[in-house]
Write a protein that holds these residues in place. Structure first.
Motif, PDB file in Angstrom:
ATOM      1  N   TYR A  15      18.050  41.442 -38.295  1.00  0.00           N
ATOM      2  CA  TYR A  15      19.194  41.904 -37.508  1.00  0.00           C
ATOM      3  C   TYR A  15      20.468  41.703 -38.313  1.00  0.00           C
ATOM      4  O   TYR A  15      20.704  40.629 -38.879  1.00  0.00           O
ATOM      5  N   SER A  16      21.285  42.753 -38.383  1.00  0.00           N
ATOM      6  CA  SER A  16      22.619  42.614 -38.973  1.00  0.00           C
ATOM      7  C   SER A  16      23.640  42.803 -37.866  1.00  0.00           C
ATOM      8  O   SER A  16      23.522  43.701 -37.031  1.00  0.00           O
ATOM      9  N   SER A  17      24.648  41.954 -37.880  1.00  0.00           N
ATOM     10  CA  SER A  17      25.548  41.845 -36.744  1.00  0.00           C
ATOM     11  C   SER A  17      26.584  42.954 -36.691  1.00  0.00           C
ATOM     12  O   SER A  17      26.791  43.703 -37.646  1.00  0.00           O
ATOM     13  N   ARG A  18      27.248  43.028 -35.547  1.00  0.00           N
ATOM     14  CA  ARG A  18      28.354  43.961 -35.317  1.00  0.00           C
ATOM     15  C   ARG A  18      29.597  43.315 -35.919  1.00  0.00           C
ATOM     16  O   ARG A  18      30.321  42.579 -35.265  1.00  0.00           O
ATOM     17  N   GLU A  19      29.834  43.598 -37.203  1.00  0.00           N
ATOM     18  CA  GLU A  19      30.890  42.892 -37.935  1.00  0.00           C
ATOM     19  C   GLU A  19      32.265  43.449 -37.584  1.00  0.00           C
ATOM     20  O   GLU A  19      32.507  44.642 -37.688  1.00  0.00           O
ATOM     21  N   PRO A  20      33.213  42.580 -37.191  1.00  0.00           N
ATOM     22  CA  PRO A  20      34.575  43.034 -36.917  1.00  0.00           C
ATOM     23  C   PRO A  20      35.393  43.101 -38.209  1.00  0.00           C
ATOM     24  O   PRO A  20      35.225  42.280 -39.106  1.00  0.00           O
TER      25      PRO A  20
ATOM     26  N   GLY B  32      28.506  49.002 -37.132  1.00  0.00           N
ATOM     27  CA  GLY B  32      27.361  49.127 -36.254  1.00  0.00           C
ATOM     28  C   GLY B  32      26.295  48.098 -36.573  1.00  0.00           C
ATOM     29  O   GLY B  32      26.016  47.807 -37.744  1.00  0.00           O
ATOM     30  N   ALA B  33      25.704  47.528 -35.532  1.00  0.00           N
ATOM     31  CA  ALA B  33      24.615  46.574 -35.721  1.00  0.00           C
ATOM     32  C   ALA B  33      23.332  47.306 -36.110  1.00  0.00           C
ATOM     33  O   ALA B  33      23.202  48.514 -35.893  1.00  0.00           O
ATOM     34  N   SER B  34      22.373  46.572 -36.668  1.00  0.00           N
ATOM     35  CA  SER B  34      21.093  47.193 -37.019  1.00  0.00           C
ATOM     36  C   SER B  34      19.936  46.261 -36.686  1.00  0.00           C
ATOM     37  O   SER B  34      20.085  45.040 -36.705  1.00  0.00           O
TER      38      SER B  34
ATOM     39  N   TYR C 226      33.249  51.139 -41.868  1.00  0.00           N
ATOM     40  CA  TYR C 226      33.544  49.818 -42.418  1.00  0.00           C
ATOM     41  C   TYR C 226      33.007  49.807 -43.846  1.00  0.00           C
ATOM     42  O   TYR C 226      31.934  50.343 -44.119  1.00  0.00           O
ATOM     43  N   ARG C 227      33.739  49.177 -44.721  1.00  0.00           N
ATOM     44  CA  ARG C 227      33.423  49.163 -46.142  1.00  0.00           C
ATOM     45  C   ARG C 227      31.934  48.902 -46.383  1.00  0.00           C
ATOM     46  O   ARG C 227      31.374  47.928 -45.912  1.00  0.00           O
ATOM     47  N   GLY C 228      31.313  49.822 -47.134  1.00  0.00           N
ATOM     48  CA  GLY C 228      29.883  49.719 -47.413  1.00  0.00           C
ATOM     49  C   GLY C 228      29.018  50.360 -46.349  1.00  0.00           C
ATOM     50  O   GLY C 228      27.806  50.115 -46.301  1.00  0.00           O
ATOM     51  N   PHE C 229      29.598  51.217 -45.523  1.00  0.00           N
ATOM     52  CA  PHE C 229      28.967  51.742 -44.302  1.00  0.00           C
ATOM     53  C   PHE C 229      27.471  52.039 -44.459  1.00  0.00           C
ATOM     54  O   PHE C 229      27.053  52.894 -45.195  1.00  0.00           O
ATOM     55  N   GLY C 230      26.680  51.243 -43.752  1.00  0.00           N
ATOM     56  CA  GLY C 230      25.225  51.379 -43.773  1.00  0.00           C
ATOM     57  C   GLY C 230      24.562  50.459 -44.775  1.00  0.00           C
ATOM     58  O   GLY C 230      23.442  49.978 -44.537  1.00  0.00           O
ATOM     59  N   ALA C 231      25.200  50.186 -45.899  1.00  0.00           N
ATOM     60  CA  ALA C 231      24.579  49.367 -46.941  1.00  0.00           C
ATOM     61  C   ALA C 231      24.390  47.910 -46.521  1.00  0.00           C
ATOM     62  O   ALA C 231      23.288  47.359 -46.700  1.00  0.00           O
ATOM     63  N   PRO C 232      25.412  47.222 -45.985  1.00  0.00           N
ATOM     64  CA  PRO C 232      25.168  45.830 -45.591  1.00  0.00           C
ATOM     65  C   PRO C 232      24.039  45.700 -44.578  1.00  0.00           C
ATOM     66  O   PRO C 232      23.266  44.730 -44.621  1.00  0.00           O
ATOM     67  N   GLN C 233      23.942  46.681 -43.663  1.00  0.00           N
ATOM     68  CA  GLN C 233      22.888  46.625 -42.659  1.00  0.00           C
ATOM     69  C   GLN C 233      21.501  46.727 -43.305  1.00  0.00           C
ATOM     70  O   GLN C 233      20.608  45.933 -43.007  1.00  0.00           O
ATOM     71  N   ILE C 234      21.331  47.689 -44.192  1.00  0.00           N
ATOM     72  CA  ILE C 234      19.983  47.938 -44.706  1.00  0.00           C
ATOM     73  C   ILE C 234      19.605  46.977 -45.820  1.00  0.00           C
ATOM     74  O   ILE C 234      18.436  46.625 -45.986  1.00  0.00           O
ATOM     75  N   TYR C 235      20.577  46.514 -46.604  1.00  0.00           N
ATOM     76  CA  TYR C 235      20.262  45.497 -47.612  1.00  0.00           C
ATOM     77  C   TYR C 235      19.865  44.177 -46.957  1.00  0.00           C
ATOM     78  O   TYR C 235      19.198  43.345 -47.583  1.00  0.00           O
ATOM     79  N   THR C 236      20.267  43.963 -45.707  1.00  0.00           N
ATOM     80  CA  THR C 236      19.820  42.773 -44.977  1.00  0.00           C
ATOM     81  C   THR C 236      18.306  42.739 -44.899  1.00  0.00           C
ATOM     82  O   THR C 236      17.689  41.661 -44.986  1.00  0.00           O
TER      83      THR C 236
ATOM     84  N   VAL D 150      16.874  32.716 -42.550  1.00  0.00           N
ATOM     85  CA  VAL D 150      17.542  33.218 -41.356  1.00  0.00           C
ATOM     86  C   VAL D 150      17.382  34.727 -41.339  1.00  0.00           C
ATOM     87  O   VAL D 150      17.777  35.412 -42.291  1.00  0.00           O
ATOM     88  N   TYR D 151      16.797  35.266 -40.283  1.00  0.00           N
ATOM     89  CA  TYR D 151      16.503  36.692 -40.189  1.00  0.00           C
ATOM     90  C   TYR D 151      17.579  37.469 -39.446  1.00  0.00           C
ATOM     91  O   TYR D 151      17.638  38.697 -39.564  1.00  0.00           O
ATOM     92  N   ALA D 152      18.385  36.791 -38.655  1.00  0.00           N
ATOM     93  CA  ALA D 152      19.403  37.462 -37.842  1.00  0.00           C
ATOM     94  C   ALA D 152      20.784  36.952 -38.246  1.00  0.00           C
ATOM     95  O   ALA D 152      21.070  35.749 -38.150  1.00  0.00           O
ATOM     96  N   LEU D 153      21.637  37.858 -38.708  1.00  0.00           N
ATOM     97  CA  LEU D 153      22.981  37.495 -39.119  1.00  0.00           C
ATOM     98  C   LEU D 153      23.886  37.317 -37.886  1.00  0.00           C
ATOM     99  O   LEU D 153      23.631  37.924 -36.848  1.00  0.00           O
ATOM    100  N   PRO D 154      24.950  36.507 -38.028  1.00  0.00           N
ATOM    101  CA  PRO D 154      25.265  35.657 -39.177  1.00  0.00           C
ATOM    102  C   PRO D 154      24.461  34.368 -39.141  1.00  0.00           C
ATOM    103  O   PRO D 154      23.978  33.945 -38.083  1.00  0.00           O
ATOM    104  N   ALA D 155      24.346  33.722 -40.312  1.00  0.00           N
ATOM    105  CA  ALA D 155      23.589  32.475 -40.431  1.00  0.00           C
ATOM    106  C   ALA D 155      24.490  31.312 -40.027  1.00  0.00           C
ATOM    107  O   ALA D 155      24.918  30.504 -40.862  1.00  0.00           O
TER     108      ALA D 155
END
Length: 943
Positions: A361-366, A463-465, A534-544, A897-902
Motif C-alpha cells: 500500500y502506498s499512501s495518499r501523500e499530501p 492517489g493511493a495504491s 504530484y511529482r513522480g505521478f504514478g512512480a512512487p506508488q508502483i515502485y513501492t 513494512v508493506y504499507a506506507l508510511p513506515a
C-alpha cells in the motif's frame, strides 16, 4: 477592544492600533505593509512568520498582541537587508540555492539572523538544531542548501570572507549553461518583497469583495438543502453563492481518456456541490463580504441539511459487492489496462525455484507547500475576466475554468502569482473557478484566501495504491517472471488518472530485464481526498511494489541486494516490460557502479554498529522516470529583439519553485550564444495567458525539455532574421528599417519523434515517452526497535538527467524531491481526518528527519532529443527514492513494512511479530474482481 501600542519596528518607533485579543503580531505587521512576514500554517508549526521580538526568534502568527509588551523591539525581514544593501544571509541564500519557491525564505533568514546574533560560529549541527527548535519548515530544498547558506554567511559575519566571496561572479563566464547562476526571482524573495497571493490581497483596490468557503466536514452525503438565510443577514455580506449561481456546467472537465473504460461518461467535479457531497472539503457555498472577517463569520451561519451516506474511504471498500455507486456515469472500478510479455508469468512463477510475493500500500501523500491557496479575480480594462492564482497549468486551467463557469475562453485571462510551492496540486482549477464565479456574480474584484485547514481538505493529493504481486527467479538469481495486480485509488474526483494509472504498467522494474510479465492496472474512486498531479505521478506508488519485490527476492536467495540488481540489469537486446528496446540501457550499470563505494561504506558502518547492539541497515532502490507527456506534447515560446539590444523571452513556464525563471534565462543565453549576451540583457515576461504563448503545464518533468527546444527554434529564427550576408548582426533599428519582424515564435512537438501514442489496450505494448531520467538511491538508517522510530543517517543518489542546465536548480530539485521521498517513506499521510488539516498532522518532514549527510552523484549523458543535451530532472528524485529507506528498515531490523508510511507503530509491530516468529506479510487486497478472471475477460474482448 482596540488598543494603541508603541513598538520599535526595524529600529523605528511606530504606533500600532490593534485588537490585542484578536490580532496576532503577524496580522498587525502585514496590515502595516510589512508583508515579508508570511502566514503559512497559521498555528505556529511552519516558521514562515518568524520575526525577532526583543532579541528572541518567535513565530508571530500565533503571538497575540496582548503578549507583545509596549516598547518592544521587533525585527522583520525588511529590517535585515534591502536589495541595495543585502545582509550576508540574504546573499548566501541567493548564491547557495536557499531560495526555491521563496515563501519560507524570509522566515528562515530571520531565524538564522537570530542565531547569528547569539552565535557567530555555529556548527552545522547547531544550525539544524536551531531550525528544529524554532519550527522552521521548508518543503522545497531538503534543508541542506539552507544550512550551507548559513555557514557561508557566518564566515562573512565573522570577517573571514567578504560579500564578494559569496556572490556569483557573472564576469567569469561566457557560457552560463550548467553553472550555478542564481535565479532572477531570488532577490525580491530574500528581501521579503515578492508579493504572493495573500500579499496581493492586502493591496487590492478599495471595494474588493472578500470570499470565504463553506466546506463539508462529512465524507459522503446527499444535499437536501443549503440554508443561507441567516448568513445573508450578517454584517457586510454581499452575496452567498450556491451551486445554482455557477453560470457554466459547474463541473471541472476531467475526462478520462482510455479505451478500457467500464462505462462512458465524464466524472462530475463540481465547483460548488448542489446534489451530493463526495468527500470532506467539498465546497457547498461561497460567501462574499466587505471584509474577510465578515465573510468567515457569515460562512459559519450557512446550514447544511444532509442525508448521510455510507463513506468508502479506500478503493477496496468502494469495490466491495454491496457498495453503492459513487457517481452516476461510472462504476466505482471503471478503468483498466492489462500488460502481457513473454510466456504465461503465472505458470512460470508457480514452477520457479525462488518466488516472493506480497501486498503493498502506498499512501495518499499530501503536497504540503507552506503557502495555502490564495486567488484574486477581477474584470480587466478590456472586459476580460482576470484570475491571478497559483496555477502551474495556465492555458489548461483557462479552458477548465471556462467550461465550469461559462466564461468564454477568449474573455478569460489567467496570470500566475508568485507561488509558495506546489509539487503538482496547483494543476487543479477548483479554487480558481470559485473566484471566477464570484466575479461573475458580483461584477467587482474578489479575493479568496483559504486558511491551511481549508486548503488541505479542499485541494488534491497523491492517489493511493493497492497491489498484490509476485516475482520469481532461478537459483542463480536471474528474474524469470513477474505478476502483479494494482489499483489506483483516486478518491472522490480525478485529475490525469488515466495517465497515472498507465504509469503503473510502464514504470515498474525500469532498468531490469523482466522476460515474462502479466499484470493489470485498475483505477477507481472512493470518498477520500481527490487525486491530482504530484511529482513522480504514478512512480512512487508502483515502485513501492517493484523495489520491495526486488529486495525480497535477494533476501530469499541470500544474495547481496546490489549484486542481485546488477545481475538483472537490462543488456543490449533486452526489452522493457512494454516490449520495446531499452533506451540508454547502459546508464543504470554506470550509476550502479557509482553508488557501489557508497553502498559498501554504509554497509561497513551498519555491520560495525550491529556488533554494538544498534540496528542500522542499508537500503537500495533503482528506478527513474519519464520526461514529457508523450507523443502529443508540444510547447511554444517567443523571443523579441528590443530597441536597446536586449532580448525579451515570453513563455508560460509556470514557476512553482523549480526555477522556471532561471531555466528560461539559461536556455535563452545558450540558444542565443552567438550574440554574446549576458544575463542582464535578457528580460523575462512569464506566465500570463494574455501576453505569453502556450508552453504547457509545469509537470511531467517536461518544461526544461520542451521549453528549451522551443527556445532553440525561436532563437534560430531570430538569428536568421538578424544575420547579415557578411555574418554580422542587424540592430533593432536596421530590422525595422528593412521591414523584418523583431519577434519570433518558437515551437516544438513530439509528433515528429515517432513515439508510440500510448500503450496497446490489449497487451500494454508500446512506448509513450521520448526521454527518461535515471536514479539509483542508497540510504543508511537506524531503527530504535523499542519505539519503532526510524532515523535516516545518510543518503546518496546517483543520477543521470542529461546535461545539467543550472546546477542550483537541479540540486534543489534533487534535495527537495528526496526529502519528499523520505517523508513519503516515514511519515506523510492524508486520510481526511481532523488532524490532517495542518502540515504537522500530515507528517511534514522537519530538518531533523532529513540527513545532513545528503549527497547527489551526477552523471551527464547527453540526450540527442533534448535541448543542449538535457532531459528533465524533477521527478527523477521523487519516484523510487522512498524505497531505499523502506528496504533499509528491513535490513536494519529484519522486519519489512508493506504499507506506507513506515510510522514507528508499524515498524515496532512488524519487528515484534518477527521476534515472536509470526508471519508479517499482509493478506491480499480485494481489488474488485478476480485477477485471472478479469484478464480472461480482457483477452476475450480485444480492442
Amino acid at each position: 477592544m482596540v488598543t494603541r501600542l508603541r513598538v520599535s519596528i526595524n529600529g523605528v518607533e511606530r504606533p500600532v492600533v490593534c485588537d490585542p485579543d484578536k490580532d496576532s503580531l503577524a496580522v498587525v505587521l502585514r496590515r502595516m505593509g510589512l508583508t515579508g512576514t508570511k502566514i503559512g500554517c497559521g498555528i505556529g508549526v511552519c516558521g514562515a512568520c518568524s520575526v525577532i521580538l526583543n532579541g528572541e526568534v518567535i513565530r508571530s502568527c500565533n503571538r497575540k498582541m496582548k503578549k507583545v509588551p509596549e516598547f518592544s523591539e521587533i525585527i522583520t525581514i525588511e529590517g535585515i537587508g534591502t536589495p541595495q544593501h543585502l545582509h550576508p544571509l540574504q546573499q548566501a541564500w541567493i548564491t547557495y540555492g536557499g531560495v526555491q519557491c521563496g515563501f519560507c525564505s524570509p522566515g528562515f533568514i530571520v531565524s538564522a539572523y537570530g542565531l547569528l546574533l547569539k552565535n557567530q560560529s555555529p556548527t552545522r549541527e547547531e544550525v539544524r538544531a536551531w531550525f528544529k527548535e524554532h519550527k522552521n519548515v521548508c518543503r522545497c530544498t531538503g534543508y541542506k542548501p539552507l544550512v550551507d547558506s548559513v555557514m557561508a554567511a557566518a564566515k562573512v559575519v565573522r570577517g573571514e570572507a567578504t560579500m564578494e566571496d559569496i556572490t556569483f561572479d557573472t564576469t567569469k563566464y561566457k557560457d552560463f549553461y550548467g553553472t550555478a547562476l542564481p535565479r532572477p526571482a531570488a532577490l525580491p524573495k530574500v528581501c521579503g518583497l515578492a508579493d504572493y497571493g495573500d500579499d496581493i490581497k492586502l493591496k487590492m483596490p478599495e471595494g474588493t469583495a472578500h470570499l470565504a468557503v463553506v466546506i463539508s466536514e462529512v465524507h459522503h452525503a446527499k444535499i437536501l438543502s443549503i440554508d443561507t438565510s441567516e448568513a445573508e443577514t450578517m454584517p457586510g455580506v454581499m452575496k452567498v453563492m450556491t451551486a445554482g449561481d455557477v453560470k457554466g456546467s459547474n463541473s471541472l472537465p476531467v475526462p478520462q481518456i482510455h479505451p478500457r473504460m467500464k462505462a462512458h461518461g465524464i466524472l462530475e467535479f463540481p465547483v460548488i456541490c448542489g446534489k451530493k457531497i463526495n468527500r470532506r472539503g467539498d465546497v457547498v457555498a461561497l460567501v462574499a463580504a466587505d471584509t474577510e472577517e465578515h465573510a468567515r463569520a457569515a460562512a459559519k451561519k450557512v446550514k447544511q441539511n444532509l442525508e448521510i451516506l455510507p463513506a468508502y474511504m479506500s478503493y477496496p471498500e468502494a469495490v466491495m459487492p454491496n457498495a453503492i455507486q459513487l457517481q452516476e456515469q461510472l462504476p466505482n472500478f471503471y478503468m483498466e489496462q492489462p500488460l502481457f510479455k513473454g510466456e504465461d508469468a503465472s505458470e512460470i512463477i508457480d514452477d520457479a525455484d525462488i518466488t516472493v510475493e506480497g501486498s503493498f500500500y502506498s499512501s495518499r501523500e499530501p503536497h504540503l507547500p507552506i503557502e495555502p491557496d490564495t486567488v484574486q479575480g477581477y474584470y480587466g480594462a478590456d472586459g476580460e475576466l482576470v484570475i491571478q492564482c497559483r496555477s502551474q497549468a495556465l492555458h489548461d486551467n483557462r479552458g477548465e475554468i471556462s467550461a465550469a463557469t461559462g466564461q468564454p475562453e477568449d474573455k478569460l485571462r489567467i496570470i500566475q502569482n508568485p507561488t509558495g510551492g506546489s509539487f503538482g496540486n496547483t494543476i487543479t482549477a477548483n479554487t480558481y473557478s470559485l473566484v471566477a464565479t464570484a466575479v461573475q456574480n458580483l461584477g467587482i474584484p474578489c479575493t479568496l484566501t483559504l486558511n491551511y485547514e481549508e486548503y488541505n481538505h479542499t485541494t488534491g493529493k497523491r492517489g493511493a495504491s493497492y497491489s498484490n504481486a509476485r516475482l520469481s527467479c532461478d537459483k542463480d538469481g536471474k528474474i524469470s517472471a513477474v505478476e502483479f495486480d494494482v489499483a489506483l485509488d483516486h478518491g472522490a474526483y480525478t485529475v490525469v488518472a488515466s495517465i497515472i494509472f498507465g504509469n503503473f504498467v510502464s514504470i515498474p522494474f525500469h532498468g531490469y530485464n523482466i522476460p515474462n510479465i502479466k499484470a493489470l492496472a485498475r483505477a477507481g474512486m472512493s470518498n477520500n481526498g481527490f487525486q491530482t498531479a504530484y511529482r513522480g505521478f504514478g512512480a512512487p506508488q508502483i515502485y513501492t511494489m517493484s523495489e520491495a519485490l526486488i529486495d525480497m527476492a535477494a533476501e530469499k536467495l541470500g544474495m547481496d541486494p546490489w549484486e542481485f540488481r546488477y545481475k538483472n540489469l537490462a543488456k543490449p537486446g533486452d526489452t522493457t516490460i512494454n516490449s520495446r528496446p531499452y533506451k540508454n540501457y547502459d546508464i543504470y550499470p554506470q550509476l550502479m557502479n557509482k553508488i557501489k563505494p557508497v553502498y559498501d561504506k554504509y554497509k561497513a558502518e551498519a555491520e560495525a554498529a550491529k556488533k554494538e547492539g544498534r540496528h542500522l541497515g542499508v537500503g537500495l532502490s533503482l528506478g527513474g522516470f519519464l520526461c514529457t507527456t508523450g507523443m502529443f506534447d508540444a510547447a511554444e515560446v517567443a523571443l523579441e529583439l528590443n530597441p536597446d539590444g536586449t532580448i525579451t523571452h515570453y513563455n508560460t513556464w509556470q514557476d512553482v519553485g523549480q526555477g522556471g525563471d532561471i531555466g528560461t534565462l539559461t536556455h535563452t543565453l545558450k540558444a542565443l550564444e552567438p550574440l554574446g549576451l549576458t544575463p542582464d540583457k535578457v528580460r523575462l515576461v512569464l506566465n500570463d495567458t494574455g501576453t505569453c504563448p502556450k508552453t504547457g503545464l509545469s509537470a511531467a518533468s517536461r518544461q526544461h525539455f520542451m521549453a528549451g527546444n522551443a527556445t532553440i527554434d525561436a532563437a534560430n529564427k531570430l538569428m536568421d532574421a538578424m544575420r547579415k550576408p557578411d555574418g554580422t548582426w542587424r540592430t533593432y533599428d536596421e530590422m525595422v528599417k528593412e521591414g523584418i519582424p523583431t519577434k519570433y515564435l518558437g515551437h516544438t512537438d513530439h509528433m515528429s519523434h515517432k513515439i508510440d501514442p500510448g500503450l496497446n489496450p490489449n497487451n500494454g505494448e508500446g512506448e509513450k515517452n521520448s526521454e527518461f531520467m535515471y536514479a539509483v538511491n542508497c540510504a543508511l538508517v537506524e531503527v530504535d526497535v523499542n519505539t519503532g522510530k526510524t532515523q535516516v543517517l545518510r543518503y546518496t543518489t546517483a543520477a543521470d538527467v542529461g546535461v545539467i542546465g543550472n546546477k542550483l536548480a537541479v540540486d534543489g530539485q534533487a534535495y527537495g524531491g528526496l526529502s519528499h521521498s523520505i517523508g513519503f517513506a516515514l511519515s506523510e499521510d492524508y486520510n481526511a481526518e481532523k488532524k490532517h488539516g495542518n502540515i504537522a498532522g500530515c507528517g511534514v518532514p522537519t530538518i531533523d528527519m532529513i540527513p545532513d549527510d545528503f549527497n547527489i552523484i551526477y552523471q551527464e549523458t547527453p540526450r540527442p532529443l533534448g535541448p543542449h543535451g538535457s532531459a528533465g530532472c524533477s521527478e527523477n528524485f521523487q519516484c523510487s527514492g522512498h524505497m531505499a529507506v523502506i528496504n533499509a528498515i528491513s535490513s536494519a531490523c529484519g522486519a519489512r513494512v508493506y504499507a506506507l508510511p513506515a510510522t514507528p507503530d508499524k515498524v515496532k509491530a512488524a519487528y515484534d511479530k518477527k521476534q515472536r516468529g509470526e508471519d508479517i506479510t499482509p493478506p491480499k487486497y480485494f481489488l474488485g474482481t478476480d485477477f485471472e478472471e478479469e484478464l480472461e475477460l480482457i483477452r476475450a474482448n480485444p480492442m
